[in-house]
Design a protein around this motif. Structure first.
Motif, PDB file in Angstrom:
ATOM      1  N   ASP A  48     -22.866  43.897 -16.109  1.00 51.41           N
ATOM      2  CA  ASP A  48     -21.929  42.843 -15.721  1.00 51.41           C
ATOM      3  C   ASP A  48     -20.932  42.536 -16.829  1.00 51.41           C
ATOM      4  O   ASP A  48     -19.733  42.418 -16.592  1.00 51.41           O
ATOM      5  N   LYS A  85     -18.585  45.657 -15.081  1.00 53.38           N
ATOM      6  CA  LYS A  85     -17.941  45.241 -13.849  1.00 53.38           C
ATOM      7  C   LYS A  85     -16.669  44.481 -14.176  1.00 53.38           C
ATOM      8  O   LYS A  85     -16.638  43.652 -15.078  1.00 53.38           O
ATOM      9  N   THR A  87     -14.163  41.678 -13.576  1.00 53.57           N
ATOM     10  CA  THR A  87     -13.984  40.410 -12.885  1.00 53.57           C
ATOM     11  C   THR A  87     -12.523  40.278 -12.472  1.00 53.57           C
ATOM     12  O   THR A  87     -11.657  40.973 -12.986  1.00 53.57           O
TER      13      THR A  87
END
Length: 369
Positions: A48, A85, A87
């Motif tokens: 993330d 990832k 955003t």
């Protein structure tokens, strides 16, 4: 033995991500870019955030799982790419719309005091009343947490306008972020180029920098992916190059200037700062000892037609201030503090005259008394 994707995925399914308890295949952390060439395997793991504390342990566990459950002959070391990832963030051209001026601080080689200059310039600008942010982009050797005495700080994230943004640490009127806040200070940061660049992008685009007059970026020494990432991510107002007077440092400084001014990069050079210009012992403040040579950066500035923003002497208090987390620019009564204030004035003069489409003129000089 013939390798095929299912063998690798079955092995990776034995690795659990500590943050969720799911195996990394089930958690969709294994990208679909797997490549197999004989006994060589490469693929990407998706996390993330770059600040995820489990990145290193999961990568190591993935390597171990493949060697254990597939074959010890599999060549995998260094072939696991780490990705993060994305955003929802503004487009590159629209990053940091509330920041007026973005200035990179660079050096051709390490050990010339670039980070010391960055810290003191930020403090000097803040003391002049400007809103200042400082990004420690020296991913592999972050030193700003130490220089600002905030080594134990751990920036948190807050939801702002629907996005989770990192809140910079504030000290001496400067907003500060560094990868040093998120890694073990006693261990080397062994990141591949893509991972380092992604972490840097997050510190820029996923942080709440707010309104800033000056956003300073302490770049790594030399030339690297980080420099290209900065140039491609932000519209730089210009770059300051730091060098000592000695020939070895000047040769690398010349290359650094050429890197930024070539046609493909085309970033203006705000000026050159000569650090460690001379040594002055505290008990003999009138004396100057040119340990690394005399006026080398001054001559280089003239040769390359760029301003000399200042000459910073080598004084014990500068080193002590850096080690103690108290930048010498905080002391208005010291010669070195005045020197950094003079540099800050010269930077402001350049930026204001450039914004007015006028060539930079007056250069402030500080001389020993």
């Amino acid at each position: 033995m013939t390798l095929y994707p299912k063998l690798i995925l079955d092995a990776l399914a034995t690795v659990r991500y500590p943050g969720s308890g799911k195996n990394i295949v089930e958690a969709e952390m294994v990208d679909d870019d797997m490549r197999i060439d004989g006994m060589k395997v490469s693929f990407s793991l998706i996390f993330d955030k770059p600040t995820d504390s489990f990145v290193k342990s999961v990568v190591k566990a993935a390597e171990t799982a493949i060697l254990t459950y597939v074959s010890k002959e599999v060549e995998i070391a260094g072939n696991i790419n780490v990705r993060f990832k994305q955003t929802a963030r503004p487009e590159v051209g629209k990053l940091l719309p509330q920041v007026k001026n973005v200035i990179g601080i660079s050096s051709g080689k390490g050990g010339v005091g670039k980070s010391t200059v960055s810290a003191n310039l930020a403090v000097a600008l803040a003391k002049m009343g400007y809103k200042v942010g400082l990004l420690d982009a020296d991913i592999f050797g972050p030193s700003m947490p130490k220089m600002f005495r905030v080594e134990d700080a751990r920036p948190c994230a807050e939801e702002i306008d629907g996005r989770d943004l990192i809140i910079p640490i504030e000290k001496y009127g400067v907003k500060l972020l560094s990868i040093g806040f998120f890694v073990n200070p006693d261990q080397a940061t062994l990141w591949r180029g893509g991972m380092a660049s992604n972490a840097l992008k997050q510190l820029i685009a996923d942080a709440d920098w707010g309104d800033l007059d000056y956003f300073l970026i302490d770049l790594p020494p030399g030339t690297s992916d980080i420099h290209l990432t900065i140039v491609q991510t932000l519209a730089l107002t210009g770059v300051i190059v730091v060098s000592t007077p000695q020939e070895v440092a000047l040769a690398d400084a010349r290359k650094g200037i050429n890197m930024f001014t070539n046609d493909k990069v085309n970033v203006p050079i705000i000026g050159l700062i000569e650090n460690m210009a001379w040594f002055t012992p505290a008990e003999l403040p009138e004396n100057k000892y040119y340990i690394f040579g005399k006026d080398g950066a001054k001559q280089l500035a003239e040769e390359m037609n760029v301003p000399l923003l200042g000459q910073i002497p080598l004084v014990q208090s500068i080193r002590e201030g850096g080690d103690d987390g108290s930048p010498v620019a905080l002391n208005d009564n010291s010669l070195t503090g005045q020197a950094f204030v003079a540099v800050a004035h010269n930077v402001v003069n350049y930026v204001e005259e450039r914004n007015n489409e006028q060539p930079p003129t007056q250069i402030v000089e500080i001389k020993a008394h």
